[in-house]
Design a protein around this motif. Sequence first.
Motif, PDB file in Angstrom:
ATOM      1  N   GLU A  45       0.810  -1.147   0.217  1.00  0.00           N
ATOM      2  CA  GLU A  45       0.115   0.003  -0.005  1.00  0.00           C
ATOM      3  C   GLU A  45       0.800   1.160   0.074  1.00  0.00           C
ATOM      4  OE1 GLU A  45      -2.447   0.873   3.672  1.00  0.00           O
ATOM      5  OE2 GLU A  45      -1.246  -0.815   4.418  1.00  0.00           O
ATOM      6  N   THR A  48      -2.142   6.468  -0.708  1.00  0.00           N
ATOM      7  CA  THR A  48      -3.333   6.653  -1.353  1.00  0.00           C
ATOM      8  C   THR A  48      -4.141   5.305  -2.111  1.00  0.00           C
ATOM      9  OG1 THR A  48      -2.329   7.266  -3.287  1.00  0.00           O
ATOM     10  CG2 THR A  48      -2.934   9.060  -1.935  1.00  0.00           C
ATOM     11  N   GLU A  49      -3.292   4.540  -2.189  1.00  0.00           N
ATOM     12  CA  GLU A  49      -4.061   3.107  -2.798  1.00  0.00           C
ATOM     13  C   GLU A  49      -3.247   1.778  -2.301  1.00  0.00           C
ATOM     14  OE1 GLU A  49      -3.633   3.553  -7.096  1.00  0.00           O
ATOM     15  OE2 GLU A  49      -1.315   3.680  -6.826  1.00  0.00           O
ATOM     16  N   VAL A 111     -10.900  -0.423   0.494  1.00  0.00           N
ATOM     17  CA  VAL A 111     -10.706   0.270  -0.623  1.00  0.00           C
ATOM     18  C   VAL A 111     -12.097   0.849  -1.542  1.00  0.00           C
ATOM     19  CG1 VAL A 111      -8.712  -1.012  -1.145  1.00  0.00           C
ATOM     20  CG2 VAL A 111     -10.835  -1.869  -2.080  1.00  0.00           C
ATOM     21  N   GLN A 112     -12.106   1.713  -2.153  1.00  0.00           N
ATOM     22  CA  GLN A 112     -13.273   2.434  -3.053  1.00  0.00           C
ATOM     23  C   GLN A 112     -13.449   1.567  -4.118  1.00  0.00           C
ATOM     24  OE1 GLN A 112     -12.925   6.614  -4.142  1.00  0.00           O
ATOM     25  NE2 GLN A 112     -11.787   7.078  -2.288  1.00  0.00           N
ATOM     26  N   GLY A 115     -13.011   3.696  -9.473  1.00  0.00           N
ATOM     27  CA  GLY A 115     -11.536   4.308  -9.356  1.00  0.00           C
ATOM     28  C   GLY A 115     -10.641   2.855  -9.604  1.00  0.00           C
ATOM     29  N   ARG A 128      -4.718  -1.831  -8.923  1.00  0.00           N
ATOM     30  CA  ARG A 128      -4.840  -0.591  -8.069  1.00  0.00           C
ATOM     31  C   ARG A 128      -5.855  -0.170  -7.478  1.00  0.00           C
ATOM     32  NH1 ARG A 128       0.041   2.399  -8.043  1.00  0.00           N
ATOM     33  NH2 ARG A 128       1.434   1.465  -9.330  1.00  0.00           N
ATOM     34  N   PRO A 130      -7.920   2.419  -5.079  1.00  0.00           N
ATOM     35  CA  PRO A 130      -7.643   3.725  -3.998  1.00  0.00           C
ATOM     36  C   PRO A 130      -8.194   3.304  -2.711  1.00  0.00           C
ATOM     37  CG  PRO A 130      -9.529   4.058  -5.816  1.00  0.00           C
ATOM     38  CD  PRO A 130      -8.931   2.700  -6.172  1.00  0.00           C
ATOM     39  N   LYS A 131      -7.638   3.830  -1.752  1.00  0.00           N
ATOM     40  CA  LYS A 131      -8.229   3.542  -0.264  1.00  0.00           C
ATOM     41  C   LYS A 131      -9.369   4.250  -0.119  1.00  0.00           C
ATOM     42  CE  LYS A 131      -3.814   2.610   1.957  1.00  0.00           C
ATOM     43  NZ  LYS A 131      -2.916   3.214   3.123  1.00  0.00           N
ATOM     44  N   GLN A 133     -11.127   6.675   1.799  1.00  0.00           N
ATOM     45  CA  GLN A 133     -10.770   7.890   2.605  1.00  0.00           C
ATOM     46  C   GLN A 133     -11.688   8.075   3.722  1.00  0.00           C
ATOM     47  OE1 GLN A 133      -7.690   9.234   2.502  1.00  0.00           O
ATOM     48  NE2 GLN A 133      -7.344   7.885   0.584  1.00  0.00           N
TER      49      GLN A 133
END
Length: 145
Positions: A45, A48-49, A111-112, A115, A128, A130-131, A133
Amino acid sequence: MALIPFDPFRNMEGWKRDFDRMFNDFPAFVRGEQQFGAHRVDVHETDTEVIATCDLPGLEKKEDVHLDVSGSVLTISGTIHRSHEVKEEQMHQRERYVGRFQRSIGLPAPVQEEGIRASYKNGVLEVRMPKLQPPPKKNIDIEFH
């Protein structure tokens, strides 16, 4: 000499890690699907991801692999086809896997689903994600009287 209280579960984490490693190092067959013994996965990680990199040789088209993310779990599944048929009596050694496979990997952070990007090049699948947030902290004003 200092006395340490007896804790019967002190070594359980090490045993669990060794047990998991033992079963990840050998192909396990569940419902006719390979549980990724030979296909290795690295997960790391950044700020951001979350990035998962998987050795997945033998895929011929993108329809042969499927990715699903649910919560903090990434599932990679698909089928590796044999490029050409060889008669059984002509086969002398068989080590390459052909058929259905599936692997679920726990992710270190949520993760989202929007994206997520995946790419496949030279037998390596990179995903990949994205985390997720957390919502920004809200500063609450306090009224003093």
